[in-house]
Design an enzyme around this catalytic site. Structure first.
Site, PDB file in Angstrom:
ATOM      1  N   ASN A   1       0.804  -1.306   0.002  1.00 45.25           N
ATOM      2  CA  ASN A   1      -0.012  -0.065  -0.001  1.00 45.25           C
ATOM      3  C   ASN A   1       1.052   1.167  -0.094  1.00 45.25           C
ATOM      4  O   ASN A   1       2.014   1.151   0.017  1.00 45.25           O
ATOM      5  CB  ASN A   1      -0.855   0.033   1.106  1.00 45.25           C
ATOM      6  CG  ASN A   1      -2.445   0.721   0.984  1.00 45.25           C
ATOM      7  OD1 ASN A   1      -2.294   1.715  -0.001  1.00 45.25           O
ATOM      8  ND2 ASN A   1      -3.181   0.188   1.680  1.00 45.25           N
TER       9      ASN A   1
ATOM     10  N   HIS B   1      22.574   1.824  12.675  1.00 45.11           N
ATOM     11  CA  HIS B   1      23.803   2.518  12.892  1.00 45.11           C
ATOM     12  C   HIS B   1      24.612   1.830  14.227  1.00 45.11           C
ATOM     13  O   HIS B   1      23.635   1.547  15.203  1.00 45.11           O
ATOM     14  CB  HIS B   1      23.673   4.118  13.029  1.00 45.11           C
ATOM     15  CG  HIS B   1      23.321   4.739  11.592  1.00 45.11           C
ATOM     16  ND1 HIS B   1      24.109   4.966  10.807  1.00 45.11           N
ATOM     17  CD2 HIS B   1      22.301   4.985  11.219  1.00 45.11           C
ATOM     18  CE1 HIS B   1      23.887   5.395   9.593  1.00 45.11           C
ATOM     19  NE2 HIS B   1      22.342   5.367   9.566  1.00 45.11           N
TER      20      HIS B   1
ATOM     21  N   SER C   1      -1.179  -1.088   8.803  1.00 44.92           N
ATOM     22  CA  SER C   1      -1.023   0.203   8.588  1.00 44.92           C
ATOM     23  C   SER C   1      -0.079   0.928   9.748  1.00 44.92           C
ATOM     24  O   SER C   1      -0.028   0.477  10.899  1.00 44.92           O
ATOM     25  CB  SER C   1      -1.827   1.228   8.369  1.00 44.92           C
ATOM     26  OG  SER C   1      -2.801   1.160   9.621  1.00 44.92           O
TER      27      SER C   1
ATOM     28  N   THR D   1       9.931  -5.623  17.272  1.00 43.37           N
ATOM     29  CA  THR D   1      11.622  -5.700  17.450  1.00 43.37           C
ATOM     30  C   THR D   1      12.078  -7.411  17.564  1.00 43.37           C
ATOM     31  O   THR D   1      13.147  -7.460  17.915  1.00 43.37           O
ATOM     32  CB  THR D   1      11.566  -5.097  18.869  1.00 43.37           C
ATOM     33  OG1 THR D   1      10.831  -5.580  20.004  1.00 43.37           O
ATOM     34  CG2 THR D   1      11.142  -3.743  18.966  1.00 43.37           C
ATOM     35  N   LYS D   2      10.866  -8.070  17.688  1.00 42.13           N
ATOM     36  CA  LYS D   2      11.217  -9.601  17.910  1.00 42.13           C
ATOM     37  C   LYS D   2      10.707 -10.431  16.704  1.00 42.13           C
ATOM     38  O   LYS D   2       9.749 -10.104  16.147  1.00 42.13           O
ATOM     39  CB  LYS D   2      10.998 -10.166  19.075  1.00 42.13           C
ATOM     40  CG  LYS D   2      11.782  -9.359  20.368  1.00 42.13           C
ATOM     41  CD  LYS D   2      11.148 -10.047  21.718  1.00 42.13           C
ATOM     42  CE  LYS D   2      11.852  -9.135  22.790  1.00 42.13           C
ATOM     43  NZ  LYS D   2      11.011  -9.705  24.135  1.00 42.13           N
TER      44      LYS D   2
ATOM     45  N   ARG E   1      -2.309 -13.531  20.025  1.00 50.14           N
ATOM     46  CA  ARG E   1      -2.957 -14.761  20.108  1.00 50.14           C
ATOM     47  C   ARG E   1      -2.565 -15.624  18.901  1.00 50.14           C
ATOM     48  O   ARG E   1      -1.980 -14.945  17.923  1.00 50.14           O
ATOM     49  CB  ARG E   1      -4.684 -14.617  19.958  1.00 50.14           C
ATOM     50  CG  ARG E   1      -5.167 -14.182  18.627  1.00 50.14           C
ATOM     51  CD  ARG E   1      -6.795 -14.077  18.706  1.00 50.14           C
ATOM     52  NE  ARG E   1      -7.092 -14.251  17.337  1.00 50.14           N
ATOM     53  CZ  ARG E   1      -8.260 -14.203  17.053  1.00 50.14           C
ATOM     54  NH1 ARG E   1      -9.257 -14.107  18.005  1.00 50.14           N
ATOM     55  NH2 ARG E   1      -8.666 -14.374  15.771  1.00 50.14           N
TER      56      ARG E   1
END
Length: 180
Positions: A78, A108, A133, A156-157, A174
């Site tokens: 999108n 960085h 989104s 992040t995982k 879930r």
């Protein structure tokens, strides 16, 4: 499968050759009116791989490098999505990318003396995943097959297959059990 590389030296030569070409193509793509075929053709030039006719990409489309973005079949991207792909971004078949998604495979260094050096870690989004989104996916993350990342999440995982995650940072909400 994940790559890490110090880009404080020689590798910048490739970047300096490809980025000016691809940034011009990205700007031309995002400032004109184009058919779906024209969009796929230009993105194919940017990533240096043929985009399957079943894939749809809505403009604007952003990438900082382009050559390390790999897009499967029947993918929907999108508008307003950003692919920071120098470390590699792999989108499987039937992946849905919502508006304004950011997927980064580059980071960085923490050390101020090496801050301009880059660490690259590939991102993999497996078949049938749906990225909602305004999601941000950080370097090195793998999103499993059939998974859903809820709108606004920061991933992040790794996300296991058949799982719904959401939040900041993204947490498991879930599992998906053959629902339609």
């Amino acid at each position: 499968m994940k790559s890490q590389m110090n880009l404080g030296t020689k590798a910048y030569e490739q970047i300096e050759k490809i980025v000016p070409i691809n940034q011009k193509l990205v700007q031309e793509l995002n400032t004109g009116v184009h058919s779906g075929d024209e969009v796929r053709q230009t993105v194919s030039q940017i990533i240096n791989e043929k985009i399957d006719p079943s894939t749809e990409i809505r403009l604007p489309f952003w990438t900082d490098f382009g050559r390390n973005l790999h897009i499967g079949k029947n993918v929907f991207i999108n508008s307003g999505s950003m692919f920071t792909d120098m470390g590699g971004i792999y989108l499987g078949d039937n992946v849905l990318i919502g508006p304004n998604v950011t997927i980064a495979s580059v980071n960085h260094r923490i050390d101020p003396e090496q801050r301009r050096h880059l660490d690259l870690k590939s991102v993999y989004i497996h078949d049938n995943a749906w990225i909602g989104s305004n999601v941000t996916v950080i370097p090195g993350v793998v999103i499993g097959e059939n998974s859903i990342v809820g709108a606004g999440a920061v991933v992040t995982k790794n996300v296991p297959a058949n799982t719904i995650v959401g939040g900041v940072p993204a947490q498991i909400i879930r599992t998906i059990k053959g629902e339609n």
